[in-house]
Design an enzyme around this catalytic site. Structure first.
Site, PDB file in Angstrom:
ATOM      1  N   ASP A  67      36.352  56.104 -70.396  1.00 58.06           N
ATOM      2  CA  ASP A  67      35.914  56.292 -69.057  1.00 58.06           C
ATOM      3  C   ASP A  67      34.647  57.383 -69.229  1.00 58.06           C
ATOM      4  OD1 ASP A  67      37.554  56.528 -65.856  1.00 58.06           O
ATOM      5  OD2 ASP A  67      35.343  56.456 -66.330  1.00 58.06           O
TER       6      ASP A  67
HETATM    7  C1  GLC Z   1      34.122  56.576 -63.142  1.00 61.78           C
HETATM    8  C2  GLC Z   1      35.619  56.075 -62.935  1.00 61.78           C
HETATM    9  C3  GLC Z   1      35.593  54.698 -63.504  1.00 61.78           C
HETATM   10  C4  GLC Z   1      34.298  53.862 -63.454  1.00 61.78           C
HETATM   11  C5  GLC Z   1      33.470  54.523 -64.488  1.00 61.78           C
HETATM   12  C6  GLC Z   1      31.943  54.288 -64.318  1.00 61.78           C
HETATM   13  O1  GLC Z   1      34.154  58.133 -63.521  1.00 61.78           O
HETATM   14  O2  GLC Z   1      36.762  56.680 -63.451  1.00 61.78           O
HETATM   15  O3  GLC Z   1      36.586  53.888 -62.935  1.00 61.78           O
HETATM   16  O4  GLC Z   1      34.460  52.636 -64.057  1.00 61.78           O
HETATM   17  O5  GLC Z   1      33.315  56.271 -64.154  1.00 61.78           O
HETATM   18  O6  GLC Z   1      31.428  54.328 -63.031  1.00 61.78           O
END
Ligand code: GLC
Length: 740
Positions: free
Chosen positions: A297
């Site tokens: 993430d």
């Molecule tokens: C964010 C979220 C995740 C998302 C990613 C890209 O922090 O936790 O769910 O897919 O970053 O935006």
């Protein structure tokens, strides 16, 4: 009987040997196997991998952002000079030309021409916005969610997206956590079914189909257990709960063929998810044999330093790669340190190549080498077709949950409506969090939907802001209430009060909204309360003032038409809660599939009860009213005694006692009253939704598989089934089954 977790090598060995043979052939001459679309997939992967330099390999394991960063929670400086060798880009733009220009650099200006993988968060629609996932779960109609995902994939693909960071299948039991909006509620089975249908909708029959996009199961794993509902916080999860609750929807998603997985932010009982070899490699890759790749993430590798797991970014990169994270989202720890770590022998070339292999495999399977560019199609052909709008309306209608309907005030019999409240004409928050490229100008507001029907004479007054006084608002609302037959009061939350980083210390409605409700109640006019929120709400001090309560959630682009379908009686509400509504915030956590407490027999004498409130939630999982009444017959069991491995046919008749056709969902639970490791009081194992005509009776059948449906996991992940007594439940009936 237990299923031991073991590493079985299927036919991949023969593919690998075939790949080696072809590889040797290709090295002998100029034949570039990887460019041959007819060649064996593994041969193409191995041929390309063999040609790559270390730098090229490392770039494939990094992801940056193309264009503006639309996710306000994703903090970090913009990297503007993006190398064309980058493995993936998050693309928050709808501009395929922007993607094609960047892709052209990768395909035509780099040494090997490896295409870039473009991904983004398509959570509940791309431009046509469907209800938030929690609402979709309340529809108990996964087929509709599959269709909605197909629409989202088409709109996304034609906008330059190959990969969506969804479905989010985090089981969640704490509505203070804002991300309950993004998942499918408190039950592992429900999350498994809906997550698998999203994957099916995105990935279609083949990943290289014209409108297929890759799915991404997230957030692996147990993110929904964030302590206190505080986002990004640690989780304390026993191995037993990890296996029986949080891992189940991910296992189902892998079995459904999800192309990728996203590692979570949270610490899992001392080992952060993005550095957890047990979950990422032993379970996901060795036990479940996931052949796709794991993306971290946002910054979750670098965050290992803040979590106290890594001494610095280099150490974080080492921990993450060795644990099983293949691609680094945005924090460039891999780009900065993998070469050094390889030289220091802190990571192996084998592990590095394994990660690159996984990324390349998806790019080949998606057909990116053959079709790297997005066709240019006009917006009118790309977005919001009548078919898409009608589907969005259907999903929204089926996801709404009727919580109260005293004296059958709904469907509305009145013509003159006082339409009041901050959500009545809202076109932004009604789409919910993660509304992607949904536009407020596309939204049919509640007011617009009711007006368009031509069924009512409507007088509108906002009454108050979502969380602020509106000058003269209460008085004006009271005035129009007095002049009309019924009050339709639309209350709720900002979209950003849920979703990522949307934790709240209370799930109560804002004070001003409750004041408006009480002010209107003094008029004596009946109140139909519509609630638009991304989470279950605290309603103990709201419910007494409303004659009827409809939880509309955040229904998306077609909100107003769906609300009108229900209020007018065009369609009977059929939603059931996928997440418990606590009596109040203090009661959290409260969820249906909890283990038994020790003094059940003495509860009526006050044992194990709160001193100040009831123990029971306001509205439990599976609760939802209809405009008709359904009468359940007794459960019929094909055999009351069975052996492990047997399949049984269990049925129940359900009769529609009312004068309106309506859909009913039959929820089938099992209960195991005595077990080696104690189990929840009951567990959902199957559900079926079906239309039942007025006065008609339908037979609902559950094909119970004693191995699949009665077993559970021990702490070490071994699945087993115990002989003994079980109860099968549907409606208010339950029936005993003896398992030998
Ligand atoms: C964010 C979220 C995740 C998302 C990613 C890209 O922090 O936790 O769910 O897919 O970053 O935006």
């Amino acid at each position: 009987m237990s299923l031991n977790r073991k590493n079985m090598y299927g036919n991949r060995a023969c593919c690998f040997y075939f790949a080696v043979v072809v590889l040797l052939a290709s090295c002998s001459g100029n034949y570039e196997v990887y460019k041959d679309s007819g060649a064996n997939l593994e041969a193409r992967v191995e041929d390309l991998l063999a040609r790559m330099t270390l730098e090229e390999k490392v770039w494939q394991l990094n992801q940056l952002i193309l264009g503006d960063n639309l996710n306000v929670n994703n903090i970090g400086e913009e990297i503007m000079d993006i190398p064309a060798e980058i493995g993936s880009l998050i693309s928050f733009t709808t501009d395929p030309e922007m993607r094609n220009a960047m892709q052209k650099r990768a395909v035509e200006e780099t040494r090997l021409g490896i295409p870039i993988l473009f991904g983004m968060d398509v959570i509940h629609g791309f431009r046509t916005i469907f209800p938030i996932p929690l609402a979709q779960a309340c529809s108990f109609n996964p087929e509709l969610t599959m269709q909605a995902s197909q629409v989202a994939a088409k709109e996304a693909k034609l906008s330059g997206i190959d990969w969506s960071f969804s479905p989010m299948v985090d089981v969640a039991r704490d509505p203070r956590w804002g991300r309950v909006a993004e998942g499918y509620g408190e039950d592992p089975y429900l999350a498994s079914v809906f997550g698998s249908n999203v994957i099916k909708g995105y990935q279609g029959k083949a990943l290289n189909d014209t409108f297929s996009i890759a799915a991404c199961l997230k957030h692996y794993v147990a993110y929904g257990a964030s302590e206190g509902g505080r986002d990004y916080h640690a989780t304390e999860v026993s191995r037993n709960t990890l296996w029986n609750v949080y891992l189940r929807p991910f296992h189902a998603g892998i079995q459904a063929g999800s192309a990728t997985v996203m590692s979570a932010f949270n610490d899992i009982s001392g080992v952060p998810a993005s550095a957890n070899h047990y979950t990422l490699t032993e379970i996901l890759k060795q036990d479940w044999k996931h052949e796709g790749f794991v993306v971290s993430d946002w910054n979750s590798i670098e965050q290992l330093v803040f979590q106290g797991a890594a001494a610095n970014r280099k150490h974080a990169a080492e921990l993450a790669l060795n644990a099983g994270v293949d691609m680094d989202m945005k924090d460039l720890c891999y780009k900065d340190y993998l070469p050094e770590l390889l030289e220091d022998r802190k990571i192996s070339e084998e592990r590095l190549d394994d990660a690159v292999r996984r990324v390349l495999r998806l790019k080949f399977t998606l057909g990116l080498f053959e079709h790297p560019y997005t066709p240019i199609v006009s917006d009118s052909l790309r977005y919001l077709t009548d078919e898409y709008r009608n589907l969005a309306r259907e999903v929204a209608t089926e996801s709404m949950v009727l919580l109260k309907n005293d004296n059958d005030i709904l469907p509305l019999k009145f013509k003159k409506i006082a339409l009041v409240g901050p959500m009545a004409d809202d076109s932004v928050n009604i789409m919910g969090s993660w509304s992607c490229h949904g536009k407020a100008t596309d939204v049919v507001t509640i007011k617009a939907g009711l007006e368009a029907s031509g069924l009512y004479e409507i007088e509108y007054s906002k009454g108050c802001e979502i969380d602020a006084v509106l000058p003269n608002g209460l008085a004006d609302a009271r005035r129009i209430a007095g002049q009309n037959d019924v009050i339709v009061l639309c209350l709720g939350e900002y979209a950003w009060w849920s979703g990522e980083n949307g934790s709240k210390s209370t799930i109560s409605l804002p004070k001003i909204q409750k004041e408006l409700l009480k002010e209107l109640a003094q008029t004596g006019k009946p109140i139909v309360l519509l609630l638009s929120s991304g989470r279950p709400l605290e309603l103990y001090d709201v419910e007494p003032y409303a004659n009827s309560i409809l939880q509309i959630w955040q229904p998306g682009t077609m909100a107003g038409y769906a609300v009108c379908d229900i209020l007018s009686g065009n369609i009977s509400p059929s939603g059931k809660l996928a997440m418990t509504f606590p009596y109040n915030t203090g009661q959290i956590p409260v969820y249906y599939n909890a283990r038994r407490q020790a003094r059940i027999p003495y509860q009526s004498q006050g044992q194990g009860r709160y001193k100040d409130i009831q123990n029971e939630p306001m509205y439990p999982f599976g609760y939802g009213l209809s405009y008709t009444d359904f009468k359940y017959g007794n459960i019929i069991l094909s055999d009351s005694i069975a052996e492990i491995g047997d399949r049984l046919k269990i049925s129940v008749n359900i009769r529609n006692m009312g004068n309106m056709d309506a859909e009913e969902t039959c929820l089938w639970y099992i209960s195991d009253p005595v077990s080696y490791i104690t189990r929840p009081v009951k567990e959902l194992k199957y559900f079926e939704k079906r239309m039942i005509g007025s006065g008609e009776e339908e037979t609902f059948t559950f094909e119970l598989d004693t191995y699949r449906d009665l077993g559970y996991y021990a702490d070490d992940g071994n699945y087993f089934v115990e002989p003994g007594q079980y109860y099968i439940m549907a409606g208010t009936d339950s029936i005993k089954l003896i398992l030998k």
